[in-house]
Design an enzyme around this catalytic site. Structure first.
Site, PDB file in Angstrom:
ATOM      1  N   HIS A  82       0.838  -1.200   0.000  1.00 53.06           N
ATOM      2  CA  HIS A  82       0.000   0.000   0.000  1.00 53.06           C
ATOM      3  C   HIS A  82       0.869   1.244   0.000  1.00 53.06           C
ATOM      4  O   HIS A  82       2.089   1.182   0.077  1.00 53.06           O
ATOM      5  CB  HIS A  82      -0.984   0.004   1.187  1.00 53.06           C
ATOM      6  CG  HIS A  82      -0.401   0.436   2.493  1.00 53.06           C
ATOM      7  ND1 HIS A  82      -1.150   0.994   3.506  1.00 53.06           N
ATOM      8  CD2 HIS A  82       0.874   0.410   2.976  1.00 53.06           C
ATOM      9  CE1 HIS A  82      -0.379   1.280   4.527  1.00 53.06           C
ATOM     10  NE2 HIS A  82       0.838   0.931   4.250  1.00 53.06           N
ATOM     11  N   CYS A 124       5.155   5.006   5.298  1.00 54.55           N
ATOM     12  CA  CYS A 124       3.986   4.509   4.561  1.00 54.55           C
ATOM     13  C   CYS A 124       3.657   5.395   3.362  1.00 54.55           C
ATOM     14  O   CYS A 124       2.766   5.058   2.588  1.00 54.55           O
ATOM     15  CB  CYS A 124       2.786   4.348   5.489  1.00 54.55           C
ATOM     16  SG  CYS A 124       2.849   2.799   6.427  1.00 54.55           S
ATOM     17  N   HIS A 182       5.315  -0.199  -0.530  1.00 53.35           N
ATOM     18  CA  HIS A 182       5.970  -1.071   0.452  1.00 53.35           C
ATOM     19  C   HIS A 182       4.890  -2.020   0.933  1.00 53.35           C
ATOM     20  O   HIS A 182       3.699  -1.797   0.668  1.00 53.35           O
ATOM     21  CB  HIS A 182       6.524  -0.254   1.630  1.00 53.35           C
ATOM     22  CG  HIS A 182       5.435   0.390   2.423  1.00 53.35           C
ATOM     23  ND1 HIS A 182       4.814   1.535   2.001  1.00 53.35           N
ATOM     24  CD2 HIS A 182       4.794   0.003   3.553  1.00 53.35           C
ATOM     25  CE1 HIS A 182       3.853   1.853   2.851  1.00 53.35           C
ATOM     26  NE2 HIS A 182       3.804   0.926   3.802  1.00 53.35           N
ATOM     27  N   HIS A 196       3.230  -4.884   4.017  1.00 53.31           N
ATOM     28  CA  HIS A 196       3.121  -5.293   5.423  1.00 53.31           C
ATOM     29  C   HIS A 196       2.673  -6.747   5.460  1.00 53.31           C
ATOM     30  O   HIS A 196       1.945  -7.203   4.569  1.00 53.31           O
ATOM     31  CB  HIS A 196       2.087  -4.456   6.170  1.00 53.31           C
ATOM     32  CG  HIS A 196       2.459  -3.023   6.328  1.00 53.31           C
ATOM     33  ND1 HIS A 196       3.339  -2.578   7.294  1.00 53.31           N
ATOM     34  CD2 HIS A 196       2.079  -1.925   5.636  1.00 53.31           C
ATOM     35  CE1 HIS A 196       3.467  -1.263   7.191  1.00 53.31           C
ATOM     36  NE2 HIS A 196       2.726  -0.834   6.194  1.00 53.31           N
ATOM     37  N   ASP A 244      -4.502 -10.677  -0.365  1.00 54.47           N
ATOM     38  CA  ASP A 244      -3.181 -11.309  -0.237  1.00 54.47           C
ATOM     39  C   ASP A 244      -2.350 -11.153  -1.503  1.00 54.47           C
ATOM     40  O   ASP A 244      -2.805 -11.492  -2.604  1.00 54.47           O
ATOM     41  CB  ASP A 244      -3.361 -12.786   0.106  1.00 54.47           C
ATOM     42  CG  ASP A 244      -2.051 -13.422   0.535  1.00 54.47           C
ATOM     43  OD1 ASP A 244      -1.252 -12.744   1.212  1.00 54.47           O
ATOM     44  OD2 ASP A 244      -1.828 -14.594   0.184  1.00 54.47           O
ATOM     45  N   HIS A 245      -1.141 -10.624  -1.318  1.00 50.99           N
ATOM     46  CA  HIS A 245      -0.212 -10.364  -2.431  1.00 50.99           C
ATOM     47  C   HIS A 245      -0.778  -9.374  -3.444  1.00 50.99           C
ATOM     48  O   HIS A 245      -0.486  -9.461  -4.640  1.00 50.99           O
ATOM     49  CB  HIS A 245       0.261 -11.668  -3.088  1.00 50.99           C
ATOM     50  CG  HIS A 245       1.217 -12.415  -2.213  1.00 50.99           C
ATOM     51  ND1 HIS A 245       0.822 -13.069  -1.081  1.00 50.99           N
ATOM     52  CD2 HIS A 245       2.554 -12.565  -2.287  1.00 50.99           C
ATOM     53  CE1 HIS A 245       1.872 -13.603  -0.494  1.00 50.99           C
ATOM     54  NE2 HIS A 245       2.945 -13.308  -1.200  1.00 50.99           N
ATOM     55  N   GLU A 272      -1.031  -4.310  11.736  1.00 49.69           N
ATOM     56  CA  GLU A 272      -0.223  -3.910  10.578  1.00 49.69           C
ATOM     57  C   GLU A 272       1.253  -4.178  10.837  1.00 49.69           C
ATOM     58  O   GLU A 272       1.990  -4.595   9.946  1.00 49.69           O
ATOM     59  CB  GLU A 272      -0.449  -2.429  10.262  1.00 49.69           C
ATOM     60  CG  GLU A 272       0.190  -2.001   8.957  1.00 49.69           C
ATOM     61  CD  GLU A 272       0.103  -0.502   8.729  1.00 49.69           C
ATOM     62  OE1 GLU A 272      -0.540  -0.086   7.764  1.00 49.69           O
ATOM     63  OE2 GLU A 272       0.674   0.261   9.525  1.00 49.69           O
TER      64      GLU A 272
HETATM   65 NI    NI Z   1       2.535   1.030   5.450  1.00 48.99          NI
END
Ligand code: NI
Length: 137
Positions: free
Chosen positions: A14, A33, A39, A41, A79-80, A126
């Site tokens: 995200h 972020c 990037h 998580h 996911d992914h 997160e």
């Molecule tokens: Ni982040």
């Protein structure tokens, strides 16, 4: 009333950004972020449901069935994936953990209600140190 929690995990990318803000302001407010190159998580999702026990099974819900629903309705979408670009229920929203828990709640609540139990809490972790909980309002 009995409460049952199922944990699931998803890895997703995200970025937190407001396009109308300068790069400096985005960095100041959103920190790492806001990285322009995305990037990820390793998110942990906790879905808590509540209800009454089935006298025959002692369960309030078959946890395998609950897991299957969570996977179908939210994990496969997240996911992914890139949350900003690819997740239908996150379109047009800031990809914050707060909005993620609300989005997951809205995806799951009708399906969980249809099982004759209630959704109690969506919790998303997160990072090791940060998590957000939503109780539906
Ligand atoms: Ni982040």
């Amino acid at each position: 009333m009995i409460y049952v929690t199922r944990r699931e995990r998803f890895c997703a990318a995200h970025r937190l950004v407001r396009d109308e803000w300068s790069e400096e302001k985005n960095d100041e407010v959103f920190g790492k972020c806001s990285n322009p190159n995305w990037h990820g998580h390793n998110y942990v999702l906790f879905v808590t449901v509540k209800g009454n026990q089935n006298p025959e099974t002692g369960f309030i819900v078959n946890i395998k069935h609950l897991s299957k629903i969570i996977k179908e309705k939210v994990i496969t979408k997240l996911d992914h994936k890139n949350i900003n670009l690819e997740v239908d229920f996150m379109q047009g929203k800031m990809a914050s953990t707060e909005n993620i828990v609300i989005g997951i709640w809205e995806e799951l609540e009708p399906v969980i209600n249809a099982l004759g139990i209630q959704l109690h809490c969506i919790k998303v972790q997160e990072t090791e140190n940060n998590f957000v909980e939503y109780y539906g309002n």
